[in-house]
Design an enzyme around this catalytic site. Sequence first.
Site, PDB file in Angstrom:
ATOM      1  CG  ASP A  17     -31.903  -0.376 -51.076  1.00  0.00           C
ATOM      2  OD1 ASP A  17     -32.402  -1.330 -51.712  1.00  0.00           O
ATOM      3  OD2 ASP A  17     -32.466   0.727 -50.954  1.00  0.00           O
ATOM      4  CE  LYS A  34     -34.240   6.907 -54.229  1.00  0.00           C
ATOM      5  NZ  LYS A  34     -33.352   6.063 -53.437  1.00  0.00           N
TER       6      LYS A  34
END
Length: 451
Positions: free
Chosen positions: A194, A158
């Site tokens: 997550d 990212k």
Amino acid sequence: VEEILKPFRLSNENLKEISKRLLKAMEEGLRNKTVGSDHPSIRPSVKMLSSHLKERPNGTENGGFLALDMGGTKLRAYYVEVMNGKIKLEPKSKEWTIPQELKNESGTQLFDYIVKNLGAFVETLKLEGNPKLPLGFSFSFPCDHKSLYKCFLTKWTKGFKCSGVERKDVAKLLREAIGRKGGLNIHPIVMVNDVVATMMSCEDENCQIGMIIGTGTNACYMEEMKNVGTEDGEEGQLCINTEWGGFGDDDSLKDFLTEFDKNLDNESDNPGEHIVEKMISGKYLGEIVWRVLLELKEKKLLFEGSVSDNLRKKDTFETRFISEIEENSEKNGLENADKILSDLDLKVNSTDPSLVKMVCDTISSRSARLCAAALVTIANRIRTNRGLPHLKITVGMDGTVYKKHPNFSEKLKEALRTLSPECDINIKVVDDASGKGAALVAAVAQRLCGQ
Ligand SMILES: *[C@@H]1O[C@H](CO)[C@@H](O)[C@H](O)[C@H]1NC(C)=O
Ligand SMILES: *[C@@H]1O[C@H](CO)[C@@H](O)[C@H](O)[C@H]1NC(C)=O
Ligand SMILES: *[C@@H]1O[C@H](CO)[C@@H](O)[C@H](O)[C@H]1NC(C)=O
Ligand SMILES: *[C@@H]1O[C@H](CO)[C@@H](O)[C@H](O)[C@H]1NC(C)=O
Ligand SMILES: *[C@@H]1O[C@H](CO)[C@@H](O)[C@H](O)[C@H]1NC(C)=O
Ligand SMILES: *[C@@H]1O[C@H](CO)[C@@H](O)[C@H](O)[C@H]1NC(C)=O
């Protein structure tokens, strides 16, 4: 048109076959002791990683917990009050956008930035007098969990490039930054994936599966310890992070891939990897539709056989367009399609929008049905683990594709009903999953440590 779309339509029989292969891949991942970071070259396609979380809340967790969520560009801090294993009030939270420059700086600067903001947040809560505050850190980068308290960053993604972080324990780096700042009594730091946070945040006793269908896709569930060859111990359960987005990387989905899927994979940044994710997740759905539209144009079935400069570019057909075009009332969707296509400078006649809508529906349905096959595989795994004829189970669900697409959830649920009469699968959409779930993992960790 039907000839081009047919390979995308997976029958119930196809899904059952895919489910069988997924179960096999999951079992390989669970069994194989040779896998893991020490043997990167011989990883199974579905990694089945240990999250090191062995219990869900049992109703005796109490206290205030901090959570940090670093999912990409956004950094969020939460303060969550837990009472009898449940979240008491809407958590307090604050969000920051990590400055672009910081992504190139050293890890020290990045973690000092995180702790500076965390410190300011704690100050506004007026908690300084509190005893130790445990913190759950949801860190959404590839990370090798050695324990609940240790996670080694495998590789930045990212757009992050901060030096001195790869192959280091992220909890330790955060702890050191907290030490440098001083005055913050935060301990211990619990590292939470997550998707595990998604399962935990759902606050339902039956919630033993977590799933994310967003930019990427992943799922986790409670497995019996005795089935996990990669971990010592036979008693109780363990939350397994399946990393099921890699399903198909060993060619096990070969006969279900269309030419469009193969080309997308071939031209992607990571050919051969995350094959099922490329059929499902928000990062790729728009591109699949785009590839089909170009083919239909080529066959002169759309846009009078012509193409605009805009449509030649790969990333112009965004995944959100699919949601807009499939908007529930028939008319809105078609109007949206007309506008989206005209904005791309395409020659649109009166029947093109409904054809494009059919393409979107086909691609999003395949995604939903593949996710349903995965859920059914996992639910049936849990059911047989427990020797039950019938299982009632809840799934904590998060992700933009599931939440934003007008009909994705309906498509998925319909497939669930037909594929698995033995399981009653209830889907519960969760919000702020990373913060709430990470705090609850910290709460369970605190209970288990008897602190
Ligand atoms: C584990 O993986 C290796 C490499 O793929 C393979 O040779 C071995 O047979 C596997 N073991 C089991 C028990 O599946
Ligand atoms: C970050 O580094 C990349 C190359 O590694 C460079 O292209 C980019 O300009 C840098 N960005 C900033 C904000 O320094
Ligand atoms: C992509 O496709 C081209 C042409 O079909 C082929 O030569 C090439 O090897 C493929 N690349 C990958 C990474 O599969
Ligand atoms: C719209 O154009 C397509 C070809 O691009 C054609 O097949 C279709 O019949 C046209 N529809 C109308 C209403 O003219
Ligand atoms: C939504 O999906 C369900 C299941 O596939 C289908 O029956 C229904 O017609 C769809 N609704 C719309 C508006 O497309
Ligand atoms: C919850 O777990 C704690 C210790 O981990 C145990 O002492 C307690 O009895 C459990 N409570 C319930 C209701 O299961």
